[in-house]
Design a protein around this motif. Sequence first.
Motif, PDB file in Angstrom:
ATOM      1  N   THR A 234       0.823  -1.210   0.000  1.00  0.00           N
ATOM      2  CA  THR A 234       0.000   0.000   0.000  1.00  0.00           C
ATOM      3  C   THR A 234       0.856   1.258   0.000  1.00  0.00           C
ATOM      4  OG1 THR A 234      -1.771  -1.150   1.170  1.00  0.00           O
ATOM      5  CG2 THR A 234      -1.812   1.264   1.232  1.00  0.00           C
ATOM      6  N   ARG A 235       1.992   1.206   0.677  1.00  0.00           N
ATOM      7  CA  ARG A 235       2.865   2.380   0.763  1.00  0.00           C
ATOM      8  C   ARG A 235       4.245   2.034   0.223  1.00  0.00           C
ATOM      9  NH1 ARG A 235       0.359   6.274   4.163  1.00  0.00           N
ATOM     10  NH2 ARG A 235      -1.477   5.373   5.176  1.00  0.00           N
ATOM     11  N   SER A 236       4.790   2.974  -0.530  1.00  0.00           N
ATOM     12  CA  SER A 236       6.128   2.808  -1.095  1.00  0.00           C
ATOM     13  C   SER A 236       6.973   4.016  -0.726  1.00  0.00           C
ATOM     14  CB  SER A 236       6.058   2.656  -2.619  1.00  0.00           C
ATOM     15  OG  SER A 236       5.364   1.483  -2.985  1.00  0.00           O
ATOM     16  N   HIS A 237       8.266   3.902  -0.996  1.00  0.00           N
ATOM     17  CA  HIS A 237       9.151   4.993  -0.590  1.00  0.00           C
ATOM     18  C   HIS A 237      10.369   5.081  -1.498  1.00  0.00           C
ATOM     19  CE1 HIS A 237      11.557   1.730   1.029  1.00  0.00           C
ATOM     20  NE2 HIS A 237      12.518   2.586   1.331  1.00  0.00           N
ATOM     21  N   GLU A 238      11.043   6.213  -1.386  1.00  0.00           N
ATOM     22  CA  GLU A 238      12.386   6.421  -1.918  1.00  0.00           C
ATOM     23  C   GLU A 238      13.217   7.022  -0.793  1.00  0.00           C
ATOM     24  OE1 GLU A 238      10.965   7.657  -6.462  1.00  0.00           O
ATOM     25  OE2 GLU A 238      11.866   9.151  -5.117  1.00  0.00           O
ATOM     26  N   TRP A 239      14.427   6.551  -0.669  1.00  0.00           N
ATOM     27  CA  TRP A 239      15.299   7.063   0.396  1.00  0.00           C
ATOM     28  C   TRP A 239      16.721   7.115  -0.147  1.00  0.00           C
ATOM     29  CZ3 TRP A 239      18.013   3.364   4.059  1.00  0.00           C
ATOM     30  CH2 TRP A 239      18.876   4.062   4.912  1.00  0.00           C
ATOM     31  N   ARG A 240      17.291   8.285  -0.101  1.00  0.00           N
ATOM     32  CA  ARG A 240      18.661   8.481  -0.570  1.00  0.00           C
ATOM     33  C   ARG A 240      19.503   9.036   0.567  1.00  0.00           C
ATOM     34  NH1 ARG A 240      14.764  10.226  -4.036  1.00  0.00           N
ATOM     35  NH2 ARG A 240      14.823   9.400  -6.173  1.00  0.00           N
ATOM     36  N   THR A 241      20.675   8.473   0.750  1.00  0.00           N
ATOM     37  CA  THR A 241      21.654   9.047   1.665  1.00  0.00           C
ATOM     38  C   THR A 241      22.860   9.440   0.836  1.00  0.00           C
ATOM     39  OG1 THR A 241      20.860   7.671   3.479  1.00  0.00           O
ATOM     40  CG2 THR A 241      22.995   8.725   3.750  1.00  0.00           C
ATOM     41  N   ILE A 242      23.181  10.738   0.847  1.00  0.00           N
ATOM     42  CA  ILE A 242      24.156  11.311  -0.077  1.00  0.00           C
ATOM     43  C   ILE A 242      25.315  11.909   0.708  1.00  0.00           C
ATOM     44  CG2 ILE A 242      24.485  12.945  -1.969  1.00  0.00           C
ATOM     45  CD1 ILE A 242      21.492  12.828  -2.505  1.00  0.00           C
ATOM     46  N   ASN A 243      26.538  11.538   0.328  1.00  0.00           N
ATOM     47  CA  ASN A 243      27.757  12.059   0.949  1.00  0.00           C
ATOM     48  C   ASN A 243      28.470  12.960  -0.053  1.00  0.00           C
ATOM     49  OD1 ASN A 243      27.929   8.701   1.885  1.00  0.00           O
ATOM     50  ND2 ASN A 243      27.423  10.293   3.361  1.00  0.00           N
ATOM     51  N   PHE A 244      28.346  14.275   0.122  1.00  0.00           N
ATOM     52  CA  PHE A 244      28.934  15.227  -0.821  1.00  0.00           C
ATOM     53  C   PHE A 244      30.424  15.415  -0.556  1.00  0.00           C
ATOM     54  CE2 PHE A 244      24.446  16.467  -0.978  1.00  0.00           C
ATOM     55  CZ  PHE A 244      24.256  16.579  -2.348  1.00  0.00           C
ATOM     56  N   HIS A 257       1.525   6.956  -1.298  1.00  0.00           N
ATOM     57  CA  HIS A 257       0.360   6.124  -0.998  1.00  0.00           C
ATOM     58  C   HIS A 257      -0.128   5.518  -2.309  1.00  0.00           C
ATOM     59  CE1 HIS A 257      -3.255   4.561   0.710  1.00  0.00           C
ATOM     60  NE2 HIS A 257      -3.121   5.212   1.848  1.00  0.00           N
ATOM     61  N   ARG A 258       0.082   4.205  -2.468  1.00  0.00           N
ATOM     62  CA  ARG A 258      -0.233   3.550  -3.738  1.00  0.00           C
ATOM     63  C   ARG A 258      -1.729   3.506  -4.009  1.00  0.00           C
ATOM     64  NH1 ARG A 258       3.919   0.705  -5.809  1.00  0.00           N
ATOM     65  NH2 ARG A 258       2.802   1.166  -7.739  1.00  0.00           N
ATOM     66  N   ALA A 259      -2.547   3.522  -2.949  1.00  0.00           N
ATOM     67  CA  ALA A 259      -3.999   3.476  -3.131  1.00  0.00           C
ATOM     68  C   ALA A 259      -4.598   4.860  -3.345  1.00  0.00           C
ATOM     69  CB  ALA A 259      -4.655   2.807  -1.926  1.00  0.00           C
ATOM     70  N   ASP A 260      -3.749   5.882  -3.369  1.00  0.00           N
ATOM     71  CA  ASP A 260      -4.208   7.255  -3.569  1.00  0.00           C
ATOM     72  C   ASP A 260      -3.407   7.906  -4.694  1.00  0.00           C
ATOM     73  OD1 ASP A 260      -5.550   9.654  -3.233  1.00  0.00           O
ATOM     74  OD2 ASP A 260      -4.329  10.312  -1.530  1.00  0.00           O
ATOM     75  N   GLY A 261      -3.269   7.180  -5.790  1.00  0.00           N
ATOM     76  CA  GLY A 261      -2.596   7.733  -6.958  1.00  0.00           C
ATOM     77  C   GLY A 261      -1.134   8.058  -6.744  1.00  0.00           C
ATOM     78  N   ASN A 262      -0.483   7.337  -5.824  1.00  0.00           N
ATOM     79  CA  ASN A 262       0.928   7.573  -5.489  1.00  0.00           C
ATOM     80  C   ASN A 262       1.156   8.970  -4.909  1.00  0.00           C
ATOM     81  OD1 ASN A 262       1.509   5.005  -6.416  1.00  0.00           O
ATOM     82  ND2 ASN A 262       2.168   5.703  -8.439  1.00  0.00           N
ATOM     83  N   ALA A 263       0.160   9.482  -4.201  1.00  0.00           N
ATOM     84  CA  ALA A 263       0.282  10.799  -3.580  1.00  0.00           C
ATOM     85  C   ALA A 263       1.400  10.789  -2.542  1.00  0.00           C
ATOM     86  CB  ALA A 263      -1.034  11.191  -2.915  1.00  0.00           C
ATOM     87  N   LEU A 264       2.148  11.891  -2.489  1.00  0.00           N
ATOM     88  CA  LEU A 264       3.206  12.009  -1.492  1.00  0.00           C
ATOM     89  C   LEU A 264       2.618  12.015  -0.089  1.00  0.00           C
ATOM     90  CD1 LEU A 264       5.598  14.653  -3.085  1.00  0.00           C
ATOM     91  CD2 LEU A 264       6.156  12.279  -2.557  1.00  0.00           C
TER      92      LEU A 264
END
Length: 436
Positions: A234-244, A257-264
């Motif tokens: 039902t819920r998906s995510h993206e997670w980035r950890t960046i070392n500049f 939210h996959r059941a709500d049009g992938n709304a943030l």
Amino acid sequence: MTDDWRSYPFHLVPGDESLQFPAAEGEHPDQESDTWFIAGQLDAPDTGRSFAFLTIFNKNRPGGSVVADFYTMALFDLDTGEYGTYTDYDMPPASIQPGAEPKLAAATGYLDLVYRSDAGAVSWTTCRDEAGELLPYTYRVSLVGTDQAGQSMELDLSVTPTRAPTPLGASTYNGKIACFGQDDTYSYFQTGMVMTGRLRWGARSERVRGTAGHVDRQWFPKYAGGGTGEPPRTRSHEWRTINFDNGVDMSIWRQFHRADGNALQRFTGITTSHPNSAKPPECAEDFEVTVDSYVRWPDSIRPLIRPPTSARYLPDGHRITCAALGLDIVGEPLVPAPAHGLPIEYMEGPYRYRGSLAGQPVSAFAFNERSLALYRDWELVDVLATELPDVADELRPLVSSGRRAEAAELLTKLRPGQQALAATIIDDLVTALSES
């Protein structure tokens, strides 16, 4: 209680006992899900080669008592683009048989993890001094696994972060966020890594060392794989950890939210950590991620939970902009399609970013994790848009109005002569249209 993070005990967020160290590093028996994550880039000084690694120790107690744990290890060859991944499960029905003992043993009050995988015992423990006292944030990490080709993988590291833990969301959230629909999730990360040890992978054996990487922790009141009563996808995510390369580190979260049009969904935001300890972490929630390519989930890696369809696409190349931070960077994968055999689609691997931060040019090493697997017809139209934008514009009104037969007919006519990736997306989209 001391303000010096290098000593225990340390209060990361004054007044919140949940973020007191070393207890925050250990198991939380009153939480149904507890996750320990560490990843980094490793250089081999004897051969000049470059690698990366990640590991996940995941404790789950759905309903408070059912054992549903897993351990994941992965190695990445940054010179060849190859990777190896291994996951060991301790799940029902095996974990609930009479006399079954959990494979994962986790200490309460400090970090001490041991998991008895089928490839051998693995551990992540806090080191102690000669008097037996804990050495703050000083770890021994010993990992084993077997990759997709049957090659053994081993990694033994001494690890010491040189920067204080950072609460996710900085002072805006103080590490207490909404994650996967659970408002009382805690999360922090720690960077500025010093890592030394040895990597073995098949016939390779390399001394390794590195400084780009991170420790990440989350713990959830309910089972993170569906404890709120929602289906696991039902819920998906993206997670980035960046070392500049200028010393700034970032954790970038987006939830859908996959059941709500992938709304943030909350928490979606950027958390910064600075090399100058006098500059506090920042939280920025107004930012954009523009995806310019997708990658198809490889058939060779199978999630534990049966996928809804064989064709799933995950975000790949992308651009991140944030006016508040003066951030404009483009990310490209160093290893293609780094899928792992977790309960649902989970893709994570090393990335390289280039662009600008606060008006200055920067480059960065990073890990990009995502579970946003697109397979529905309207989602695949967005995937196709990165290859054939004009065609996608023509398809959107057809799909949104339910004229799927017309959309499929249009795609069938366009299919001959297309490049390989576009042709594959078209085939997958035609299949999705016929099944909708």
